[in-house]
Write an enzyme that holds these catalytic residues in place. Structure first.
Site, PDB file in Angstrom:
ATOM      1  N   HIS A 160      30.462  -9.629  26.903  1.00  0.00           N
ATOM      2  CA  HIS A 160      31.297 -10.836  26.801  1.00  0.00           C
ATOM      3  C   HIS A 160      30.418 -12.059  26.456  1.00  0.00           C
ATOM      4  CE1 HIS A 160      33.967  -8.862  30.108  1.00  0.00           C
ATOM      5  NE2 HIS A 160      34.598  -8.716  28.963  1.00  0.00           N
ATOM      6  N   LYS A 193      48.810  -6.408  37.700  1.00  0.00           N
ATOM      7  CA  LYS A 193      47.519  -5.738  37.551  1.00  0.00           C
ATOM      8  C   LYS A 193      46.658  -5.961  38.791  1.00  0.00           C
ATOM      9  CE  LYS A 193      44.206  -5.502  33.779  1.00  0.00           C
ATOM     10  NZ  LYS A 193      43.814  -6.031  32.460  1.00  0.00           N
ATOM     11  N   ARG A 206      34.624  -3.508  19.897  1.00  0.00           N
ATOM     12  CA  ARG A 206      33.537  -2.574  20.188  1.00  0.00           C
ATOM     13  C   ARG A 206      33.579  -1.348  19.295  1.00  0.00           C
ATOM     14  NH1 ARG A 206      34.976  -3.020  26.441  1.00  0.00           N
ATOM     15  NH2 ARG A 206      36.951  -3.238  25.380  1.00  0.00           N
ATOM     16  N   SER A 227      34.043  -3.769  31.168  1.00  0.00           N
ATOM     17  CA  SER A 227      34.209  -4.160  32.574  1.00  0.00           C
ATOM     18  C   SER A 227      34.557  -2.939  33.409  1.00  0.00           C
ATOM     19  CB  SER A 227      35.307  -5.214  32.722  1.00  0.00           C
ATOM     20  OG  SER A 227      34.891  -6.425  32.165  1.00  0.00           O
TER      21      SER A 227
HETATM   22  P1  ADP Z   1      40.704  -7.014  28.592  1.00  0.00           P
HETATM   23  O1  ADP Z   1      40.986  -6.907  30.056  1.00  0.00           O
HETATM   24  O2  ADP Z   1      41.771  -7.683  27.772  1.00  0.00           O
HETATM   25  O3  ADP Z   1      40.178  -5.749  27.957  1.00  0.00           O
HETATM   26  P2  ADP Z   1      38.100  -7.854  28.908  1.00  0.00           P
HETATM   27  O4  ADP Z   1      37.785  -8.813  29.998  1.00  0.00           O
HETATM   28  O5  ADP Z   1      37.710  -6.443  29.128  1.00  0.00           O
HETATM   29  O6  ADP Z   1      39.573  -8.026  28.524  1.00  0.00           O
HETATM   30  O7  ADP Z   1      37.443  -8.343  27.560  1.00  0.00           O
HETATM   31  C1  ADP Z   1      37.683  -9.609  27.002  1.00  0.00           C
HETATM   32  C2  ADP Z   1      37.202  -9.610  25.569  1.00  0.00           C
HETATM   33  O8  ADP Z   1      35.850  -9.204  25.509  1.00  0.00           O
HETATM   34  C3  ADP Z   1      37.940  -8.628  24.654  1.00  0.00           C
HETATM   35  O9  ADP Z   1      38.075  -9.234  23.373  1.00  0.00           O
HETATM   36  C4  ADP Z   1      37.028  -7.462  24.560  1.00  0.00           C
HETATM   37  O10 ADP Z   1      37.190  -6.749  23.335  1.00  0.00           O
HETATM   38  C5  ADP Z   1      35.699  -8.164  24.571  1.00  0.00           C
HETATM   39  N1  ADP Z   1      34.649  -7.260  25.016  1.00  0.00           N
HETATM   40  C6  ADP Z   1      34.678  -6.441  26.081  1.00  0.00           C
HETATM   41  N2  ADP Z   1      33.540  -5.725  26.162  1.00  0.00           N
HETATM   42  C7  ADP Z   1      32.761  -6.121  25.127  1.00  0.00           C
HETATM   43  C8  ADP Z   1      31.453  -5.758  24.655  1.00  0.00           C
HETATM   44  N3  ADP Z   1      30.724  -4.829  25.265  1.00  0.00           N
HETATM   45  N4  ADP Z   1      30.979  -6.389  23.577  1.00  0.00           N
HETATM   46  C9  ADP Z   1      31.730  -7.332  22.964  1.00  0.00           C
HETATM   47  N5  ADP Z   1      32.962  -7.702  23.311  1.00  0.00           N
HETATM   48  C10 ADP Z   1      33.481  -7.117  24.391  1.00  0.00           C
END
Ligand code: ADP
Length: 162
Positions: free
Chosen positions: A18, A42, A91, A129
């Site tokens: 992120h 959620k 990703r 995450s």
């Molecule tokens: P969600 O719960 O909607 O999946 P996240 O908190 O997991 O949201 O992720 C928020 C944003 O960060 C999304 O656009 C996701 O694609 C991006 N993201 C998550 N992991 C990565 C990563 N390893 N590298 C780049 N972007 C990421």
């Protein structure tokens, strides 16, 4: 006109994938709002106030980044904040298919809003995450995957009771 983007997600917890997207997108925007979407249906592992506190700590020296939480649709949050850009990270192909649908639906709901995608740095593409949460819940070491600014805070949270 200022270019402002919302980077929405759960950030449960924020990880280095992120943070990398935010840092790489910053030169393109005057400001980035990290929007923590709260969905009452959620279940989250980390409380909202911790997720927010940790994001603030990561970007404490970056005045162009702020953090807010919101409920409801991301497009409505954009409208309230008068922001026309949504930033998302991609990703892999799975992310693309999922994100494409959401972006198209968001555009159908609000024509002013453009979703901009940034490809993940390949070295960070495997981080999510949910993987970080899984390691954490199994008492593994997640410090490799979270920004160093929050290592101590996350450790303290863990020792206060998982
Ligand atoms: P969600 O719960 O909607 O999946 P996240 O908190 O997991 O949201 O992720 C928020 C944003 O960060 C999304 O656009 C996701 O694609 C991006 N993201 C998550 N992991 C990565 C990563 N390893 N590298 C780049 N972007 C990421």
């Amino acid at each position: 006109m200022k270019h402002i983007a919302i980077f929405p997600g759960s950030f449960d917890p924020i990880h280095i994938g992120h943070a990398d997207i935010v840092y790489r997108a910053l030169p393109m925007f005057d400001h980035i709002i990290i929007g923590i979407g709260e969905n009452s249906q959620k279940k989250y592992l980390f409380p909202l106030e911790k997720r927010m506190e940790w994001i603030k700590a990561v970007f404490q020296h970056e005045p162009k980044v702020s953090v807010e939480s919101y409920t409801g649709l991301t497009v409505d949050f954009c409208e309230r904040k008068e922001v026309n850009y949504i930033l998302r990270g991609l990703r892999n192909g799975g992310d693309f298919l999922f994100e494409r649908d959401i972006a198209q639906i968001n555009q159908a709901m609000n024509r002013k809003i453009e979703t901009l995608f940034m490809l993940t740095n390949p070295s960070l593409a495997a981080i999510s995450s949910s993987i970080v949460r899984d390691i954490y819940m199994n008492r593994g070491d997640i410090t490799k995957f979270i920004p160093e600014e929050i290592e101590n805070a996350v450790r303290a949270h863990a020792s206060a009771g998982r």
